[in-house]
Design a protein around this motif. Sequence first.
Motif, PDB file in Angstrom:
ATOM      1  N   VAL A 217       0.818  -1.222   0.000  1.00 24.75           N
ATOM      2  CA  VAL A 217       0.000   0.000   0.000  1.00 24.75           C
ATOM      3  C   VAL A 217       0.849   1.268   0.000  1.00 24.75           C
ATOM      4  N   LEU A 218       2.147   1.109   0.225  1.00 20.55           N
ATOM      5  CA  LEU A 218       3.019   2.284   0.231  1.00 20.55           C
ATOM      6  C   LEU A 218       3.315   2.740  -1.191  1.00 20.55           C
ATOM      7  N   ASP A 219       3.595   4.028  -1.338  1.00 19.47           N
ATOM      8  CA  ASP A 219       4.032   4.498  -2.643  1.00 19.47           C
ATOM      9  C   ASP A 219       5.414   3.907  -2.936  1.00 19.47           C
ATOM     10  N   GLU A 220       5.796   3.926  -4.198  1.00 27.22           N
ATOM     11  CA  GLU A 220       7.016   3.251  -4.643  1.00 27.22           C
ATOM     12  C   GLU A 220       8.265   3.707  -3.886  1.00 27.22           C
ATOM     13  N   LYS A 221       8.452   5.005  -3.755  1.00 27.93           N
ATOM     14  CA  LYS A 221       9.671   5.495  -3.100  1.00 27.93           C
ATOM     15  C   LYS A 221       9.717   5.121  -1.625  1.00 27.93           C
ATOM     16  N   SER A 222       8.592   5.220  -0.952  1.00 26.56           N
ATOM     17  CA  SER A 222       8.552   4.848   0.471  1.00 26.56           C
ATOM     18  C   SER A 222       8.862   3.365   0.639  1.00 26.56           C
ATOM     19  N   ARG A 223       8.289   2.539  -0.239  1.00 24.05           N
ATOM     20  CA  ARG A 223       8.533   1.098  -0.163  1.00 24.05           C
ATOM     21  C   ARG A 223      10.021   0.797  -0.394  1.00 24.05           C
ATOM     22  N   ILE A 224      10.624   1.459  -1.383  1.00 23.42           N
ATOM     23  CA  ILE A 224      12.037   1.215  -1.689  1.00 23.42           C
ATOM     24  C   ILE A 224      12.913   1.633  -0.518  1.00 23.42           C
ATOM     25  N   VAL A 225      12.637   2.791   0.048  1.00 25.09           N
ATOM     26  CA  VAL A 225      13.440   3.283   1.166  1.00 25.09           C
ATOM     27  C   VAL A 225      13.330   2.342   2.365  1.00 25.09           C
ATOM     28  N   ILE A 226      12.143   1.857   2.637  1.00 28.22           N
ATOM     29  CA  ILE A 226      11.966   0.944   3.779  1.00 28.22           C
ATOM     30  C   ILE A 226      12.634  -0.404   3.500  1.00 28.22           C
ATOM     31  N   VAL A 227      12.538  -0.876   2.279  1.00 26.40           N
ATOM     32  CA  VAL A 227      13.233  -2.130   1.935  1.00 26.40           C
ATOM     33  C   VAL A 227      14.733  -1.959   2.092  1.00 26.40           C
ATOM     34  N   MET A 228      15.269  -0.846   1.598  1.00 23.80           N
ATOM     35  CA  MET A 228      16.716  -0.604   1.714  1.00 23.80           C
ATOM     36  C   MET A 228      17.139  -0.538   3.182  1.00 23.80           C
ATOM     37  N   ARG A 229      16.359   0.145   3.991  1.00 24.01           N
ATOM     38  CA  ARG A 229      16.744   0.365   5.389  1.00 24.01           C
ATOM     39  C   ARG A 229      16.568  -0.902   6.237  1.00 24.01           C
ATOM     40  N   TYR A 230      15.416  -1.552   6.116  1.00 26.48           N
ATOM     41  CA  TYR A 230      15.108  -2.628   7.052  1.00 26.48           C
ATOM     42  C   TYR A 230      15.301  -4.033   6.488  1.00 26.48           C
ATOM     43  N   PHE A 231      15.274  -4.195   5.178  1.00 27.03           N
ATOM     44  CA  PHE A 231      15.532  -5.513   4.603  1.00 27.03           C
ATOM     45  C   PHE A 231      17.005  -5.649   4.233  1.00 27.03           C
ATOM     46  N   GLU A 232      17.609  -4.552   3.777  1.00 26.95           N
ATOM     47  CA  GLU A 232      19.016  -4.572   3.353  1.00 26.95           C
ATOM     48  C   GLU A 232      19.954  -3.994   4.402  1.00 26.95           C
ATOM     49  N   ASP A 233      19.416  -3.451   5.479  1.00 23.86           N
ATOM     50  CA  ASP A 233      20.211  -2.900   6.580  1.00 23.86           C
ATOM     51  C   ASP A 233      21.199  -1.838   6.098  1.00 23.86           C
ATOM     52  N   MET A 234      20.747  -0.996   5.187  1.00 17.61           N
ATOM     53  CA  MET A 234      21.619   0.048   4.636  1.00 17.61           C
ATOM     54  C   MET A 234      21.540   1.305   5.494  1.00 17.61           C
ATOM     55  N   PRO A 235      22.666   1.994   5.678  1.00 16.63           N
ATOM     56  CA  PRO A 235      22.646   3.263   6.419  1.00 16.63           C
ATOM     57  C   PRO A 235      21.842   4.332   5.656  1.00 16.63           C
ATOM     58  N   LEU A 236      21.251   5.242   6.410  1.00 18.72           N
ATOM     59  CA  LEU A 236      20.417   6.280   5.799  1.00 18.72           C
ATOM     60  C   LEU A 236      21.198   7.120   4.788  1.00 18.72           C
ATOM     61  N   LYS A 237      22.446   7.423   5.129  1.00 21.00           N
ATOM     62  CA  LYS A 237      23.270   8.248   4.245  1.00 21.00           C
ATOM     63  C   LYS A 237      23.496   7.545   2.901  1.00 21.00           C
TER      64      LYS A 237
ATOM     65  N   SER B 194      12.263  11.396   6.422  1.00 21.10           N
ATOM     66  CA  SER B 194      10.825  11.676   6.397  1.00 21.10           C
ATOM     67  C   SER B 194      10.044  10.551   5.731  1.00 21.10           C
ATOM     68  N   MET B 195      10.591  10.030   4.639  1.00 22.08           N
ATOM     69  CA  MET B 195       9.903   8.941   3.931  1.00 22.08           C
ATOM     70  C   MET B 195       9.820   7.698   4.807  1.00 22.08           C
ATOM     71  N   ILE B 196      10.883   7.413   5.531  1.00 18.42           N
ATOM     72  CA  ILE B 196      10.864   6.252   6.423  1.00 18.42           C
ATOM     73  C   ILE B 196       9.841   6.472   7.535  1.00 18.42           C
ATOM     74  N   TYR B 197       9.854   7.643   8.119  1.00 17.52           N
ATOM     75  CA  TYR B 197       8.914   7.939   9.205  1.00 17.52           C
ATOM     76  C   TYR B 197       7.469   7.807   8.720  1.00 17.52           C
ATOM     77  N   ARG B 198       7.157   8.455   7.598  1.00 17.88           N
ATOM     78  CA  ARG B 198       5.782   8.394   7.074  1.00 17.88           C
ATOM     79  C   ARG B 198       5.410   6.966   6.656  1.00 17.88           C
ATOM     80  N   GLY B 199       6.365   6.273   6.032  1.00 14.40           N
ATOM     81  CA  GLY B 199       6.100   4.893   5.603  1.00 14.40           C
ATOM     82  C   GLY B 199       5.837   3.979   6.775  1.00 14.40           C
ATOM     83  N   LEU B 200       6.639   4.112   7.834  1.00 18.62           N
ATOM     84  CA  LEU B 200       6.444   3.272   9.016  1.00 18.62           C
ATOM     85  C   LEU B 200       5.121   3.581   9.692  1.00 18.62           C
ATOM     86  N   GLU B 201       4.740   4.852   9.731  1.00 23.21           N
ATOM     87  CA  GLU B 201       3.444   5.227  10.311  1.00 23.21           C
ATOM     88  C   GLU B 201       2.309   4.591   9.526  1.00 23.21           C
ATOM     89  N   LYS B 202       2.400   4.633   8.205  1.00 23.31           N
ATOM     90  CA  LYS B 202       1.353   4.048   7.371  1.00 23.31           C
ATOM     91  C   LYS B 202       1.316   2.527   7.546  1.00 23.31           C
TER      92      LYS B 202
END
Length: 181
Positions: free
Chosen positions: A126-146, A161-169
Amino acid sequence: MTRWKEVQYVKQTELAAKAIAGDEDSFTLLIDEMQGRLYRMAFSYVRNKDDALEIVQETVYKAFISIHKLKKPQYFSTWIIKISVNCALDYIRKSKKIIFMDKDPEVSYVPEDRGEAIDLNEALSVLDEKSRIVIVMRYFEDMPLKEIANILDMPLSSVKSMIYRGLEKLKINLEESEYFG
Protein backbone atom coordinates in the motif's frame (compact mmCIF):
# COMPACT_ATOMS: atom_id res chain seq x y z
CA MET A 1 30.21 -1.69 12.42
CA THR A 2 30.70 -5.19 13.76
CA ARG A 3 33.98 -7.05 13.33
CA TRP A 4 32.40 -9.39 10.79
CA LYS A 5 31.08 -6.47 8.74
CA GLU A 6 34.52 -4.82 8.87
CA VAL A 7 36.14 -7.97 7.48
CA GLN A 8 33.50 -8.19 4.74
CA TYR A 9 33.97 -4.52 3.90
CA VAL A 10 37.76 -4.89 3.61
CA LYS A 11 37.38 -8.04 1.53
CA GLN A 12 34.88 -6.35 -0.77
CA THR A 13 37.11 -3.29 -1.15
CA GLU A 14 40.09 -5.46 -2.10
CA LEU A 15 38.04 -7.42 -4.62
CA ALA A 16 36.64 -4.20 -6.07
CA ALA A 17 40.15 -2.78 -6.50
CA LYS A 18 41.17 -5.93 -8.40
CA ALA A 19 37.99 -5.81 -10.49
CA ILE A 20 38.65 -2.18 -11.40
CA ALA A 21 42.13 -3.24 -12.52
CA GLY A 22 40.51 -5.77 -14.87
CA ASP A 23 40.39 -9.00 -12.81
CA GLU A 24 37.20 -10.73 -13.98
CA ASP A 25 37.34 -13.39 -11.24
CA SER A 26 37.20 -10.67 -8.57
CA PHE A 27 34.24 -9.10 -10.35
CA THR A 28 32.48 -12.47 -10.38
CA LEU A 29 33.08 -12.93 -6.64
CA LEU A 30 31.67 -9.47 -5.95
CA ILE A 31 28.56 -10.24 -7.99
CA ASP A 32 28.14 -13.57 -6.18
CA GLU A 33 28.10 -11.66 -2.88
CA MET A 34 25.71 -9.00 -4.14
CA GLN A 35 23.24 -11.02 -6.19
CA GLY A 36 20.72 -11.49 -3.38
CA ARG A 37 20.71 -7.80 -2.55
CA LEU A 38 20.41 -6.84 -6.21
CA TYR A 39 17.50 -9.23 -6.69
CA ARG A 40 15.64 -7.97 -3.61
CA MET A 41 16.17 -4.38 -4.74
CA ALA A 42 14.89 -5.09 -8.24
CA PHE A 43 11.97 -7.12 -6.90
CA SER A 44 10.92 -4.31 -4.60
CA TYR A 45 10.44 -2.16 -7.71
CA VAL A 46 8.75 -4.56 -10.12
CA ARG A 47 7.16 -7.12 -7.73
CA ASN A 48 7.71 -9.85 -10.33
CA LYS A 49 10.37 -12.57 -10.25
CA ASP A 50 11.11 -12.68 -13.99
CA ASP A 51 11.28 -8.91 -14.35
CA ALA A 52 13.53 -8.68 -11.28
CA LEU A 53 15.90 -11.28 -12.74
CA GLU A 54 16.02 -9.33 -16.00
CA ILE A 55 16.90 -6.16 -14.09
CA VAL A 56 19.66 -7.97 -12.19
CA GLN A 57 21.07 -9.25 -15.47
CA GLU A 58 21.07 -5.73 -16.93
CA THR A 59 22.66 -4.38 -13.75
CA VAL A 60 25.49 -6.92 -13.86
CA TYR A 61 26.09 -6.20 -17.55
CA LYS A 62 26.25 -2.44 -17.00
CA ALA A 63 28.50 -2.87 -13.98
CA PHE A 64 30.83 -5.18 -15.89
CA ILE A 65 31.30 -2.81 -18.82
CA SER A 66 31.83 0.21 -16.58
CA ILE A 67 33.70 -1.18 -13.54
CA HIS A 68 36.85 0.61 -14.73
CA LYS A 69 35.05 3.93 -14.16
CA LEU A 70 34.57 3.29 -10.42
CA LYS A 71 37.02 5.66 -8.72
CA LYS A 72 36.80 4.41 -5.12
CA PRO A 73 36.59 0.65 -4.59
CA GLN A 74 35.17 1.09 -1.08
CA TYR A 75 31.94 2.35 -2.65
CA PHE A 76 31.37 -0.71 -4.85
CA SER A 77 28.14 -1.84 -3.15
CA THR A 78 26.65 1.68 -3.21
CA TRP A 79 27.70 2.05 -6.85
CA ILE A 80 26.16 -1.22 -8.03
CA ILE A 81 22.94 -0.73 -6.05
CA LYS A 82 22.60 2.68 -7.65
CA ILE A 83 22.99 1.00 -11.06
CA SER A 84 20.32 -1.51 -10.00
CA VAL A 85 17.90 1.25 -8.97
CA ASN A 86 18.46 3.06 -12.28
CA CYS A 87 18.00 -0.18 -14.26
CA ALA A 88 14.75 -0.85 -12.38
CA LEU A 89 13.46 2.65 -13.07
CA ASP A 90 14.45 2.36 -16.76
CA TYR A 91 12.73 -1.02 -16.95
CA ILE A 92 9.52 0.37 -15.48
CA ARG A 93 9.61 3.38 -17.80
CA LYS A 94 10.23 1.21 -20.87
CA SER A 95 7.72 -1.47 -20.07
CA LYS A 96 5.06 0.90 -18.71
CA LYS A 97 3.53 -2.11 -17.08
CA ILE A 98 0.87 -1.96 -14.47
CA ILE A 99 2.41 -3.58 -11.44
CA PHE A 100 0.10 -6.04 -9.79
CA MET A 101 0.86 -7.49 -6.43
CA ASP A 102 1.24 -11.25 -6.31
CA LYS A 103 -0.87 -12.99 -3.73
CA ASP A 104 2.06 -15.23 -2.88
CA PRO A 105 4.96 -13.36 -1.30
CA GLU A 106 8.35 -13.91 -2.87
CA VAL A 107 10.42 -16.50 -1.07
CA SER A 108 13.31 -14.11 -0.48
CA TYR A 109 11.14 -11.92 1.72
CA VAL A 110 9.58 -14.69 3.78
CA PRO A 111 10.81 -14.77 7.36
CA GLU A 112 10.30 -17.71 9.70
CA ASP A 113 6.67 -16.89 10.41
CA ARG A 114 4.86 -17.05 7.06
CA GLY A 115 1.78 -15.32 8.44
CA GLU A 116 3.79 -12.28 9.43
CA ALA A 117 5.47 -12.26 6.00
CA ILE A 118 2.13 -12.16 4.22
CA ASP A 119 0.93 -9.32 6.45
CA LEU A 120 4.16 -7.40 5.91
CA ASN A 121 4.12 -7.85 2.13
CA GLU A 122 0.50 -6.78 1.95
CA ALA A 123 1.26 -3.79 4.15
CA LEU A 124 4.26 -2.81 1.99
CA SER A 125 2.11 -2.98 -1.13
CA VAL A 126 0.00 0.00 0.00
CA LEU A 127 3.02 2.28 0.23
CA ASP A 128 4.03 4.50 -2.64
CA GLU A 129 7.02 3.25 -4.64
CA LYS A 130 9.67 5.49 -3.10
CA SER A 131 8.55 4.85 0.47
CA ARG A 132 8.53 1.10 -0.16
CA ILE A 133 12.04 1.21 -1.69
CA VAL A 134 13.44 3.28 1.17
CA ILE A 135 11.97 0.94 3.78
CA VAL A 136 13.23 -2.13 1.93
CA MET A 137 16.72 -0.60 1.71
CA ARG A 138 16.74 0.36 5.39
CA TYR A 139 15.11 -2.63 7.05
CA PHE A 140 15.53 -5.51 4.60
CA GLU A 141 19.02 -4.57 3.35
CA ASP A 142 20.21 -2.90 6.58
CA MET A 143 21.62 0.05 4.64
CA PRO A 144 22.65 3.26 6.42
CA LEU A 145 20.42 6.28 5.80
CA LYS A 146 23.27 8.25 4.25
CA GLU A 147 23.92 5.47 1.71
CA ILE A 148 20.21 5.32 0.81
CA ALA A 149 20.20 9.09 0.27
CA ASN A 150 23.27 8.79 -1.94
CA ILE A 151 21.81 5.97 -4.03
CA LEU A 152 18.47 7.69 -4.54
CA ASP A 153 20.01 11.17 -4.98
CA MET A 154 17.86 12.57 -2.19
CA PRO A 155 18.62 14.74 0.81
CA LEU A 156 19.12 12.77 4.02
CA SER A 157 16.19 14.60 5.62
CA SER A 158 13.87 13.42 2.81
CA VAL A 159 14.92 9.81 3.35
CA LYS A 160 14.23 10.14 7.08
CA SER A 161 10.83 11.68 6.40
CA MET A 162 9.90 8.94 3.93
CA ILE A 163 10.86 6.25 6.42
CA TYR A 164 8.91 7.94 9.20
CA ARG A 165 5.78 8.39 7.07
CA GLY A 166 6.10 4.89 5.60
CA LEU A 167 6.44 3.27 9.02
CA GLU A 168 3.44 5.23 10.31
CA LYS A 169 1.35 4.05 7.37
CA LEU A 170 2.57 0.45 7.86
CA LYS A 171 1.73 0.62 11.55
CA ILE A 172 -1.80 1.85 10.84
CA ASN A 173 -2.37 -0.80 8.17
CA LEU A 174 -1.03 -3.62 10.32
CA GLU A 175 -3.14 -2.51 13.30
CA GLU A 176 -6.24 -2.36 11.08
CA SER A 177 -5.59 -5.83 9.70
CA GLU A 178 -5.22 -7.19 13.25
CA TYR A 179 -8.40 -5.42 14.32
CA PHE A 180 -10.49 -6.68 11.40
CA GLY A 181 -8.85 -10.09 11.42
